[in-house]
Design an enzyme around this catalytic site. Structure first.
Site, PDB file in Angstrom:
ATOM      1  N   LYS A  31       0.494   3.629  -2.873  1.00 27.75           N
ATOM      2  CA  LYS A  31      -0.738   4.409  -3.131  1.00 27.75           C
ATOM      3  C   LYS A  31      -0.538   5.922  -3.213  1.00 27.75           C
ATOM      4  O   LYS A  31      -1.061   6.558  -4.125  1.00 27.75           O
ATOM      5  CB  LYS A  31      -1.803   4.051  -2.083  1.00 27.75           C
ATOM      6  CG  LYS A  31      -2.306   2.602  -2.214  1.00 27.75           C
ATOM      7  CD  LYS A  31      -3.177   2.212  -1.027  1.00 27.75           C
ATOM      8  CE  LYS A  31      -3.701   0.786  -1.139  1.00 27.75           C
ATOM      9  NZ  LYS A  31      -4.400   0.358   0.098  1.00 27.75           N
ATOM     10  N   TYR A  45      -4.930   4.255   7.715  1.00 26.37           N
ATOM     11  CA  TYR A  45      -6.285   3.684   7.770  1.00 26.37           C
ATOM     12  C   TYR A  45      -6.986   4.026   9.081  1.00 26.37           C
ATOM     13  O   TYR A  45      -7.047   5.179   9.471  1.00 26.37           O
ATOM     14  CB  TYR A  45      -6.236   2.161   7.580  1.00 26.37           C
ATOM     15  CG  TYR A  45      -5.310   1.707   6.495  1.00 26.37           C
ATOM     16  CD1 TYR A  45      -5.570   2.038   5.176  1.00 26.37           C
ATOM     17  CD2 TYR A  45      -4.171   0.983   6.768  1.00 26.37           C
ATOM     18  CE1 TYR A  45      -4.721   1.638   4.169  1.00 26.37           C
ATOM     19  CE2 TYR A  45      -3.314   0.571   5.771  1.00 26.37           C
ATOM     20  CZ  TYR A  45      -3.596   0.910   4.467  1.00 26.37           C
ATOM     21  OH  TYR A  45      -2.754   0.516   3.484  1.00 26.37           O
ATOM     22  N   VAL A  61       1.093  -3.705   4.031  1.00 23.04           N
ATOM     23  CA  VAL A  61       1.003  -4.998   4.727  1.00 23.04           C
ATOM     24  C   VAL A  61       2.274  -5.843   4.653  1.00 23.04           C
ATOM     25  O   VAL A  61       2.364  -6.863   5.328  1.00 23.04           O
ATOM     26  CB  VAL A  61      -0.186  -5.872   4.249  1.00 23.04           C
ATOM     27  CG1 VAL A  61      -1.501  -5.377   4.783  1.00 23.04           C
ATOM     28  CG2 VAL A  61      -0.197  -6.006   2.749  1.00 23.04           C
ATOM     29  N   TYR A  84      -2.905  -2.186 -10.407  1.00 24.89           N
ATOM     30  CA  TYR A  84      -2.861  -2.067  -8.941  1.00 24.89           C
ATOM     31  C   TYR A  84      -1.997  -3.165  -8.309  1.00 24.89           C
ATOM     32  O   TYR A  84      -1.109  -2.879  -7.490  1.00 24.89           O
ATOM     33  CB  TYR A  84      -4.295  -2.100  -8.382  1.00 24.89           C
ATOM     34  CG  TYR A  84      -4.321  -2.191  -6.873  1.00 24.89           C
ATOM     35  CD1 TYR A  84      -3.929  -1.108  -6.087  1.00 24.89           C
ATOM     36  CD2 TYR A  84      -4.717  -3.366  -6.228  1.00 24.89           C
ATOM     37  CE1 TYR A  84      -3.918  -1.196  -4.699  1.00 24.89           C
ATOM     38  CE2 TYR A  84      -4.716  -3.459  -4.848  1.00 24.89           C
ATOM     39  CZ  TYR A  84      -4.318  -2.366  -4.083  1.00 24.89           C
ATOM     40  OH  TYR A  84      -4.302  -2.458  -2.714  1.00 24.89           O
ATOM     41  N   SER A 106       0.803  -1.239   0.000  1.00 24.18           N
ATOM     42  CA  SER A 106       0.000   0.000   0.000  1.00 24.18           C
ATOM     43  C   SER A 106       0.826   1.274   0.000  1.00 24.18           C
ATOM     44  O   SER A 106       0.264   2.354  -0.201  1.00 24.18           O
ATOM     45  CB  SER A 106      -0.922   0.027   1.212  1.00 24.18           C
ATOM     46  OG  SER A 106      -2.029  -0.785   0.973  1.00 24.18           O
TER      47      SER A 106
HETATM   48  N1  GLN Z   1      -1.850  -5.297  -2.054  1.00 27.67           N
HETATM   49  C1  GLN Z   1      -2.481  -5.225  -0.774  1.00 27.67           C
HETATM   50  C2  GLN Z   1      -3.972  -5.419  -0.911  1.00 27.67           C
HETATM   51  O1  GLN Z   1      -4.537  -4.941  -1.855  1.00 27.67           O
HETATM   52  C3  GLN Z   1      -2.193  -3.887  -0.178  1.00 27.67           C
HETATM   53  C4  GLN Z   1      -2.787  -3.717   1.184  1.00 27.67           C
HETATM   54  C5  GLN Z   1      -1.929  -2.972   2.147  1.00 27.67           C
HETATM   55  O2  GLN Z   1      -0.716  -2.897   2.033  1.00 27.67           O
HETATM   56  N2  GLN Z   1      -2.549  -2.472   3.206  1.00 27.67           N
HETATM   57  O3  GLN Z   1      -4.592  -6.040  -0.104  1.00 27.67           O
END
Ligand code: GLN
Length: 341
Positions: free
Chosen positions: A89, A263, A281, A211, A86
């Site tokens: 992003k 988040y 993550v 993505y 993430s």
């Molecule tokens: N690629 C992961 C997902 O779409 C990214 C989520 C994250 O890093 N919080 O679930």
């Protein structure tokens, strides 16, 4: 009455102060102490919902700090590579703003914190748009704007710009990409809902590929800190001097990172650390200290909200010891280094 223009040009901004060797030693000492203090913290669990991520070594812990004048400070496993997840992003959002302009991008994604988990299936009830580009739904909407034909061209363009920010060539971890593509049914569900409400076009699989590929790009702590320092340095890569990001959009990206980057922990983060930041993550977190430095940390064990346990502890510690909180009284312009001494 004279009204100030909303954005200064980079030339008008005051020059960043460079760091003298004594401050550098002090910085390194604090980073070493931060590493030593948290390296044995063993709370949390490595993410396994993307099976390939489960292979990470739970012991890994790295820290890197890069100043806007290009000095690099490291500790622990800072060279260890992991997928950006993430943390792609905010950069994807920046690229979409650069290519399409604010108005068009905001037709597809909002800038409101959702207070929800990263993978929540919730949309702004008034507009139907994803709440913001930091949750998966918003990031998929942004990816749909960045995709190209053929799809590899969009992925390559992302890799190229990120490589310029990192100061080295970056690549995709094909096993993580396959793992995420194979198991990403929740993201597929989100994408089809976005198609249903007209937020993305019918090339759903292409948007998802953009993505997933962005999330699967390999970085280390130094890359993250370089990217963060590039943002902090008005879009100019601190070591190569190359202009990588259009400065006019950086303040918007940082604002969204500040309010939504972690988040459903974003409010606590703003309170305690007080820096625009983004987690992923895989266990990475990067933070931007505007006009001063970039921070990249990595440790794969996550808390319940999907944020790195040691990463959060390290960022809190560095923010406290250096006085980096955006509203810290000692953090005046770029003079926090004076305060530290
Ligand atoms: N690629 C992961 C997902 O779409 C990214 C989520 C994250 O890093 N919080 O679930």
């Amino acid at each position: 009455m004279e009204i100030a223009r909303p954005s200064a040009t980079p030339e008008e901004a005051p020059a960043a102060r460079s760091i003298d060797p004594r401050t550098g030693e002090r910085l390194q000492r604090i980073i070493d102490q931060t590493y030593a203090r948290f390296k044995d913290v063993d709370d949390g669990a490595v993410a396994t919902y993307i099976p390939e991520l489960g292979k990470a070594n739970p012991k890994d812990f790295g820290i890197c700090l890069v100043t806007v004048d290009g000095q690099v400070f490291t500790a622990g496993d800072w060279e260890k590579e992991f997928t950006i997840q993430s943390m792609c992003k905010p950069f994807a959002f920046q690229m979409a703003l650069e290519r399409l302009g604010t108005e068009k991008v905001l037709r597809h994604v909002g800038v409101e914190p959702s207070g929800e988990a990263f993978n929540s299936i919730e949309f702004d009830p008034k507009s139907g748009r994803p709440f913001n580009p930091m949750v998966n739904a918003g990031a998929i909407a942004v990816a749909s704007l960045l995709k190209q034909r053929p799809v590899q061209a969009g992925v390559d363009a992302f890799l190229r710009q990120m490589g310029r920010a990192a100061g080295r060539e970056l690549r995709i971890d094909e096993s993580v990409l396959a793992s995420e593509t194979g198991t990403g049914n929740r993201n597929r569900a989100i994408a089809y809902m976005l198609l249903n409400s007209g937020v993305i076009d019918e090339e759903v699989l292409e948007s998802l590929h953009q993505y997933f590929a962005q999330c699967s790009m390999l970085v280390n702590c130094r890359d993250l800190a370089m990217m963060a320092a590039t943002m902090a340095n008005i879009g100019n890569q601190p070591r190569t001097g190359e202009t990588v990001f259009d400065f006019q959009h950086i303040k918007h990206v940082l604002a969204v990172m500040f309010s939504c980057g972690l988040y459903d922990y974003a409010g606590n983060w703003a309170f305690e650390v007080g820096l625009p930041a983004k987690s992923g993550v895989s266990g990475g977190i990067f933070a931007v200290v505007n006009r001063q430095l970039g921070i990249g940390v990595y440790s794969p064990k996550l808390d319940g909200q999907g944020n790195s346990v040691r990463g959060i502890l390290a960022c809190k510690e560095l923010a406290n010891r250096f006085g980096l909180h955006a509203f810290e009284f000692s953090n005046v312009g770029s003079s926090f280094m004076q305060w530290v001494l």
